[in-house]
Design a protein around this motif. Structure first.
Motif, PDB file in Angstrom:
ATOM      1  N   ARG A  67       0.838  -1.192   0.000  1.00  0.00           N
ATOM      2  CA  ARG A  67       0.000   0.000   0.000  1.00  0.00           C
ATOM      3  C   ARG A  67       0.877   1.247   0.000  1.00  0.00           C
ATOM      4  NH1 ARG A  67      -4.118  -1.391   4.707  1.00  0.00           N
ATOM      5  NH2 ARG A  67      -2.117  -1.570   5.757  1.00  0.00           N
TER       6      ARG A  67
ATOM      7  N   HIS B 279       0.517  -5.106   3.615  1.00  0.00           N
ATOM      8  CA  HIS B 279      -0.691  -5.491   4.355  1.00  0.00           C
ATOM      9  C   HIS B 279      -0.525  -6.898   4.918  1.00  0.00           C
ATOM     10  CE1 HIS B 279      -5.187  -6.179   4.650  1.00  0.00           C
ATOM     11  NE2 HIS B 279      -4.870  -5.248   5.523  1.00  0.00           N
TER      12      HIS B 279
ATOM     13  N   ASP C  96      -8.508  -7.700   4.872  1.00  0.00           N
ATOM     14  CA  ASP C  96      -9.543  -6.731   5.248  1.00  0.00           C
ATOM     15  C   ASP C  96     -10.879  -7.207   4.709  1.00  0.00           C
ATOM     16  OD1 ASP C  96      -7.792  -5.079   6.513  1.00  0.00           O
ATOM     17  OD2 ASP C  96      -7.702  -3.569   4.923  1.00  0.00           O
TER      18      ASP C  96
ATOM     19  N   HIS D 274     -14.500  -1.502   8.524  1.00  0.00           N
ATOM     20  CA  HIS D 274     -14.041  -2.788   7.972  1.00  0.00           C
ATOM     21  C   HIS D 274     -13.354  -3.564   9.082  1.00  0.00           C
ATOM     22  CE1 HIS D 274     -10.122  -0.703   7.733  1.00  0.00           C
ATOM     23  NE2 HIS D 274      -9.561  -1.894   7.586  1.00  0.00           N
TER      24      HIS D 274
ATOM     25  N   HIS E  53      -9.974  -5.759  10.005  1.00  0.00           N
ATOM     26  CA  HIS E  53      -8.650  -6.283   9.647  1.00  0.00           C
ATOM     27  C   HIS E  53      -8.453  -7.548  10.474  1.00  0.00           C
ATOM     28  CE1 HIS E  53      -4.279  -6.237   8.692  1.00  0.00           C
ATOM     29  NE2 HIS E  53      -4.233  -6.878   9.862  1.00  0.00           N
TER      30      HIS E  53
HETATM   31 ZN   LIG Z   1      -6.029  -4.383   7.061  1.00  0.00          ZN
END
Ligand SMILES: [Zn+2]
Length: 281
Positions: free
Chosen positions: A170, A180, A184, A259, A261
């Protein structure tokens, strides 16, 4: 004397074939070929000596558990930065040792660009100190190898669509790159989050990046991590069953919207949760 010889030859006839035809130790790696960051199973059959074996892969030790007489299973993993190629697996049990190997295939992880408020991408000195302390704590709580608590397959904590895969690079605000280290899941604020397997809660805290975070110890070096929660419904020390509701989806910490993770650590290695869940344990 003759009777004694007769007795010895009978023993010889019956005992010897046992050793000749006893099944050899069988080691199975499932799946045989993996990608960097993946988990895999090491299965042993017909191990006659009573010492619980240990596997050594890429300088890391992985613990086995017994599943029936002479049968053992361990969950291994390889780091996301591992080079593609053949890796040796050395298994030790008492004075015996066995060998197998694992093939790590090349994988190109995709890149995405994100734009976030500058203070979330470029933390202040105070925030950097906080992040450092939190990383140390996180490594401490997820670094111990405790007795097995997981039972059977691991499950997804939320059955929603995945928005960011494991290993994605990212690029934030065109300057900062981070890898990451989990999955997610898309989610609505307040949606229920389930424990991936049986375990014991070892951390419930609000972290700079992770927001409201839960860490569960599943034993044998496996930890699951749940981040950005709006609510935490468990506390450190709680014994949790697979599928139990532990919190709710939110957007706390560094998040662009609600969201979940979901991360997995195994012996300190960040593992692709999808690869662990796909294992038929
Ligand atoms: Zn994440």
């Amino acid at each position: 004397m003759k009777r004694k010889y007769l007795f010895l030859s009978i023993i010889f006839l019956f005992v010897l074939p046992c050793y000749v035809f006893a099944k050899p130790v069988k080691i199975q790696i499932v799946p045989r070929k993996i990608f960097p960051g993946d988990a895999f199973l090491i299965k042993i059959k017909n191990l006659r000596n009573k010492n619980t074996p240990v596997a050594l892969i890429n300088k890391k030790e992985f613990a086995f558990v017994e599943f029936g007489k002479g049968c053992y299973i361990a969950i291994g993993a390889i780091d996301i930065n591992a080079r593609p190629g053949k890796y040796k697996i050395k298994i030790k049990s008492g004075n015996s040792s066995f060998k197998s190997n694992l093939l790590v295939k090349r994988k190109i992880f995709p890149s995405v660009s994100l734009n976030l408020p500058d203070e979330k991408v470029f933390p202040s000195d105070d925030d950097l100190k906080r992040i450092q302390d939190e990383n140390i704590k996180m490594n401490e709580v997820s670094g111990l190898i405790t007795e097995k608590k997981w039972e059977g397959n691991f499950i997804f904590p939320l059955e929603n669509e995945i928005s960011t895969l494991f290993g994605v690079k990212r690029i934030m605000n065109e300057q900062w790159t981070s890898i990451h280290k989990g999955l997610d899941f898309k989610g609505k604020e307040g949606e229920e989050v389930k424990a991936s397997n049986n375990g014991k809660v070892v951390l419930t805290e609000e972290l700079f990046y992770g927001g409201n975070t839960i860490v569960i110890d599943h034993g044998l070096g496996i930890y699951s991590i749940y981040m950005h929660l709006s609510r935490i419904k468990v506390k450190s020390g709680d014994e949790i069953k697979k599928g139990e509701i532990i919190g709710n989806v939110g957007s706390t910490g560094r998040a662009t919207g609600p969201h979940l993770h979901f991360g997995i650590k195994l012996n300190g290695i960040n593992v692709n949760p999808d690869s662990l869940i796909k294992l038929n344990i």
